[in-house]
Design a protein around this motif. Structure first.
Motif, PDB file in Angstrom:
ATOM      1  N   CYS A  89       0.877  -1.239   0.104  1.00  0.00           N
ATOM      2  CA  CYS A  89      -0.026   0.033  -0.007  1.00  0.00           C
ATOM      3  C   CYS A  89       0.778   1.206  -0.083  1.00  0.00           C
ATOM      4  CB  CYS A  89      -1.131   0.024   1.186  1.00  0.00           C
ATOM      5  SG  CYS A  89      -0.053  -0.147   2.912  1.00  0.00           S
ATOM      6  N   ALA A  90       0.554   2.258  -0.500  1.00  0.00           N
ATOM      7  CA  ALA A  90       1.238   3.564  -0.605  1.00  0.00           C
ATOM      8  C   ALA A  90       0.406   4.694  -0.526  1.00  0.00           C
ATOM      9  CB  ALA A  90       1.923   3.783  -1.887  1.00  0.00           C
ATOM     10  N   PHE A  91       0.905   5.714   0.009  1.00  0.00           N
ATOM     11  CA  PHE A  91      -0.036   6.720   0.399  1.00  0.00           C
ATOM     12  C   PHE A  91       0.805   8.129  -0.108  1.00  0.00           C
ATOM     13  CE2 PHE A  91      -3.017   4.764   3.087  1.00  0.00           C
ATOM     14  CZ  PHE A  91      -2.147   3.764   3.316  1.00  0.00           C
ATOM     15  N   ARG A  92       0.033   9.377  -0.391  1.00  0.00           N
ATOM     16  CA  ARG A  92       0.472  10.507  -0.973  1.00  0.00           C
ATOM     17  C   ARG A  92      -0.316  11.526  -0.358  1.00  0.00           C
ATOM     18  NH1 ARG A  92       0.772  13.916  -5.359  1.00  0.00           N
ATOM     19  NH2 ARG A  92      -0.863  12.655  -6.480  1.00  0.00           N
ATOM     20  N   ILE A  93       0.639  12.823  -0.027  1.00  0.00           N
ATOM     21  CA  ILE A  93       0.044  14.163   0.277  1.00  0.00           C
ATOM     22  C   ILE A  93      -0.147  15.006  -0.788  1.00  0.00           C
ATOM     23  CG2 ILE A  93       0.400  16.249   1.797  1.00  0.00           C
ATOM     24  CD1 ILE A  93       1.903  14.375   3.718  1.00  0.00           C
ATOM     25  N   GLN A  94      -1.333  15.750  -0.999  1.00  0.00           N
ATOM     26  CA  GLN A  94      -1.491  16.512  -2.049  1.00  0.00           C
ATOM     27  C   GLN A  94      -0.442  17.719  -2.188  1.00  0.00           C
ATOM     28  OE1 GLN A  94      -5.386  18.461  -2.247  1.00  0.00           O
ATOM     29  NE2 GLN A  94      -5.223  19.050  -4.388  1.00  0.00           N
ATOM     30  N   GLY A  95      -0.142  17.713  -3.176  1.00  0.00           N
ATOM     31  CA  GLY A  95       1.169  18.642  -3.782  1.00  0.00           C
ATOM     32  C   GLY A  95       2.450  18.107  -3.627  1.00  0.00           C
ATOM     33  N   ALA A  96       2.684  16.781  -3.056  1.00  0.00           N
ATOM     34  CA  ALA A  96       3.795  16.439  -2.854  1.00  0.00           C
ATOM     35  C   ALA A  96       3.966  14.903  -3.787  1.00  0.00           C
ATOM     36  CB  ALA A  96       4.115  15.854  -1.166  1.00  0.00           C
ATOM     37  N   GLN A  97       5.209  14.796  -4.106  1.00  0.00           N
ATOM     38  CA  GLN A  97       5.495  13.504  -5.122  1.00  0.00           C
ATOM     39  C   GLN A  97       5.857  12.348  -4.276  1.00  0.00           C
ATOM     40  OE1 GLN A  97       5.738  12.860  -8.693  1.00  0.00           O
ATOM     41  NE2 GLN A  97       4.061  14.683  -8.701  1.00  0.00           N
ATOM     42  N   LYS A  98       6.260  12.504  -3.261  1.00  0.00           N
ATOM     43  CA  LYS A  98       6.656  11.527  -2.168  1.00  0.00           C
ATOM     44  C   LYS A  98       5.657  10.584  -1.773  1.00  0.00           C
ATOM     45  CE  LYS A  98       8.010  10.690   2.737  1.00  0.00           C
ATOM     46  NZ  LYS A  98       8.463  11.461   3.839  1.00  0.00           N
ATOM     47  N   LEU A  99       6.007   9.185  -1.952  1.00  0.00           N
ATOM     48  CA  LEU A  99       5.241   7.983  -1.712  1.00  0.00           C
ATOM     49  C   LEU A  99       5.627   7.528  -0.365  1.00  0.00           C
ATOM     50  CD1 LEU A  99       4.761   6.278  -5.112  1.00  0.00           C
ATOM     51  CD2 LEU A  99       3.166   7.830  -4.191  1.00  0.00           C
ATOM     52  N   VAL A 100       4.636   7.362   0.729  1.00  0.00           N
ATOM     53  CA  VAL A 100       5.033   6.608   1.655  1.00  0.00           C
ATOM     54  C   VAL A 100       4.156   5.116   1.576  1.00  0.00           C
ATOM     55  CG1 VAL A 100       4.477   6.528   4.031  1.00  0.00           C
ATOM     56  CG2 VAL A 100       4.668   8.660   2.969  1.00  0.00           C
ATOM     57  N   PHE A 101       5.278   4.199   1.874  1.00  0.00           N
ATOM     58  CA  PHE A 101       4.524   2.655   1.626  1.00  0.00           C
ATOM     59  C   PHE A 101       4.514   2.278   2.890  1.00  0.00           C
ATOM     60  CE2 PHE A 101       5.109   1.793  -2.996  1.00  0.00           C
ATOM     61  CZ  PHE A 101       5.827   2.808  -3.427  1.00  0.00           C
ATOM     62  N   GLY A 102       3.669   1.001   3.005  1.00  0.00           N
ATOM     63  CA  GLY A 102       3.621   0.034   3.786  1.00  0.00           C
ATOM     64  C   GLY A 102       4.689  -0.934   3.706  1.00  0.00           C
ATOM     65  N   GLN A 103       4.798  -1.915   4.737  1.00  0.00           N
ATOM     66  CA  GLN A 103       5.982  -2.970   4.670  1.00  0.00           C
ATOM     67  C   GLN A 103       5.735  -3.896   3.440  1.00  0.00           C
ATOM     68  OE1 GLN A 103       6.574  -5.021   8.266  1.00  0.00           O
ATOM     69  NE2 GLN A 103       8.212  -6.343   7.720  1.00  0.00           N
TER      70      GLN A 103
ATOM     71  N   ARG B  95       4.758  12.512 -14.484  1.00  0.00           N
ATOM     72  CA  ARG B  95       4.824  13.856 -14.902  1.00  0.00           C
ATOM     73  C   ARG B  95       4.623  14.694 -13.907  1.00  0.00           C
ATOM     74  NH1 ARG B  95       1.218  11.122 -18.462  1.00  0.00           N
ATOM     75  NH2 ARG B  95       2.124  11.148 -20.550  1.00  0.00           N
ATOM     76  N   GLN B  96       5.372  15.769 -13.838  1.00  0.00           N
ATOM     77  CA  GLN B  96       5.130  16.869 -12.670  1.00  0.00           C
ATOM     78  C   GLN B  96       3.503  16.955 -12.619  1.00  0.00           C
ATOM     79  OE1 GLN B  96       7.331  17.673 -10.638  1.00  0.00           O
ATOM     80  NE2 GLN B  96       6.221  19.262  -9.371  1.00  0.00           N
ATOM     81  N   GLY B  97       2.959  17.208 -11.101  1.00  0.00           N
ATOM     82  CA  GLY B  97       1.729  17.360 -11.157  1.00  0.00           C
ATOM     83  C   GLY B  97       1.030  16.133 -11.233  1.00  0.00           C
ATOM     84  N   GLY B  98       1.552  15.210 -11.804  1.00  0.00           N
ATOM     85  CA  GLY B  98       0.568  13.873 -12.122  1.00  0.00           C
ATOM     86  C   GLY B  98       0.581  12.912 -10.763  1.00  0.00           C
ATOM     87  N   ASN B  99      -0.284  11.999 -10.954  1.00  0.00           N
ATOM     88  CA  ASN B  99      -0.743  11.294  -9.920  1.00  0.00           C
ATOM     89  C   ASN B  99      -0.095   9.923  -9.805  1.00  0.00           C
ATOM     90  OD1 ASN B  99      -2.275  13.145  -8.605  1.00  0.00           O
ATOM     91  ND2 ASN B  99      -4.092  12.636  -9.984  1.00  0.00           N
ATOM     92  N   GLU B 100       0.543   9.487 -10.627  1.00  0.00           N
ATOM     93  CA  GLU B 100       0.956   8.014 -10.914  1.00  0.00           C
ATOM     94  C   GLU B 100       2.484   8.066 -11.111  1.00  0.00           C
ATOM     95  OE1 GLU B 100      -3.150   6.434 -13.041  1.00  0.00           O
ATOM     96  OE2 GLU B 100      -1.110   6.052 -13.608  1.00  0.00           O
ATOM     97  N   GLN B 101       3.128   7.422 -10.231  1.00  0.00           N
ATOM     98  CA  GLN B 101       4.551   7.034 -10.476  1.00  0.00           C
ATOM     99  C   GLN B 101       4.529   5.699 -11.002  1.00  0.00           C
ATOM    100  OE1 GLN B 101       7.150   8.335  -7.101  1.00  0.00           O
ATOM    101  NE2 GLN B 101       5.839   9.869  -6.629  1.00  0.00           N
ATOM    102  N   PHE B 102       5.534   5.515 -11.991  1.00  0.00           N
ATOM    103  CA  PHE B 102       5.962   4.151 -12.514  1.00  0.00           C
ATOM    104  C   PHE B 102       7.378   4.025 -12.282  1.00  0.00           C
ATOM    105  CE2 PHE B 102       2.158   3.679 -15.190  1.00  0.00           C
ATOM    106  CZ  PHE B 102       1.692   5.007 -15.354  1.00  0.00           C
ATOM    107  N   PHE B 103       7.431   2.729 -11.683  1.00  0.00           N
ATOM    108  CA  PHE B 103       8.914   2.466 -11.243  1.00  0.00           C
ATOM    109  C   PHE B 103       9.578   1.482 -12.209  1.00  0.00           C
ATOM    110  CE2 PHE B 103       8.987   3.122  -6.748  1.00  0.00           C
ATOM    111  CZ  PHE B 103       7.900   3.555  -6.471  1.00  0.00           C
ATOM    112  N   GLY B 104      11.045   1.516 -12.147  1.00  0.00           N
ATOM    113  CA  GLY B 104      11.719   0.804 -12.886  1.00  0.00           C
ATOM    114  C   GLY B 104      11.941  -0.728 -12.061  1.00  0.00           C
ATOM    115  N   PRO B 105      12.992  -1.491 -12.898  1.00  0.00           N
ATOM    116  CA  PRO B 105      12.898  -2.918 -12.320  1.00  0.00           C
ATOM    117  C   PRO B 105      14.026  -2.825 -10.896  1.00  0.00           C
ATOM    118  CG  PRO B 105      14.493  -2.599 -14.033  1.00  0.00           C
ATOM    119  CD  PRO B 105      13.464  -1.481 -14.194  1.00  0.00           C
ATOM    120  N   GLY B 106      14.764  -1.714 -11.063  1.00  0.00           N
ATOM    121  CA  GLY B 106      15.812  -1.442  -9.743  1.00  0.00           C
ATOM    122  C   GLY B 106      17.112  -1.826  -9.948  1.00  0.00           C
TER     123      GLY B 106
END
Lengths: 111, 112
Positions: A89-103, B95-106
């Motif tokens: 699961c992951a969460f985000r605050i509006q205006g921030a791109q940082k995702l906060v994940f569960g374990q 995308r800046q301001g976008g809601n979805e992040q796509f991950f690479g394989p790491g």
């Protein structure tokens, strides 16, 4: 108190079962709620994304958000062996791109 | 359409060394975020780059630094490696301001 709590499992169910995965969170500022699936040795793959309380359905997957209880769930219907993975699961605050994940919860579907 | 790509796939270093990891974002994406995922844990946010500048940073020491190039690709540099830096390093693009992040394989980094 951790910002996000997710039972790490492991969870093992028979093929065809309904799976319920859950996360609780403490940060009221979280406004975006996501579920990612991660296969072994791969990067996370976005499964579901929502920003409101209620249910969102996509095929065999249903995401449920209860903001009043700070609780989110992912349901998988008619589970398949190919669903075996770790679910984050992951969460985000509006205006921030940082995702906060569960374990992450490690799920195995047995044929 | 190529997704997010990362290189190298695996890397082994010794304590005290320095490492550089690379990421190319998904086509059309201009923002790159880096995450560290220790074994059995969820990813932890390191920092985000947009318009070649660090825009947001997580709780990581200054040994972790980055760069974004004009073509939106990005590098993560880690100096003075510690055993605890062993992890899967993930790059995510959006995308800046976008809601979805796509991950690479790491990139799996092992510090001996």
């Amino acid at each position: 108190q951790k910002e996000v709590e997710q039972d790490p499992g492991p969870l093992s169910v028979p093929e065809g079962a309904i799976v319920s995965l859950n996360c609780t969170y403490s940060n009221s500022a979280f406004q975006y709620f996501m579920w990612y699936r991660q296969y072994s040795r791969k990067g996370p793959e976005l499964l579901m994304y929502t920003y409101s309380s209620g249910n969102k359905e996509d095929g065999r997957f249903t995401a449920q958000v209860d903001k009043s209880s700070k609780y989110i769930s992912l349901f998988i219907r008619d589970s398949q062996p190919s669903d075996s993975a770790t679910y984050l699961c992951a969460f985000r605050i509006q205006g921030a791109q940082k995702l906060v994940f569960g374990q992450g919860t490690r799920l195995t579907i047995n044929p | 359409d190529a997704g997010v790509t990362q290189s190298p796939t695996h890397l082994i270093k010794t304590r005290g060394q320095q490492v550089t990891l690379r990421c190319s974002p998904k086509s059309g994406h201009d923002t790159v975020s880096w995450y560290q995922q220790a074994l059995g844990q969820g990813p932890q946010f390191i920092f985000q780059y947009y318009e070649e500048e660090e825009r947001q940073r997580g709780n990581f020491p200054d040994r972790f630094s980055g760069h974004q190039f004009p073509n939106y690709s990005s590098e993560l540099n880690v100096n003075a490696l510690l055993l605890g830096d062993s992890a899967l390093y993930l790059c995510a693009s959006s995308r800046q301001g976008g809601n979805e992040q796509f991950f690479g394989p790491g990139t799996r980094l092992t510090v001996l």
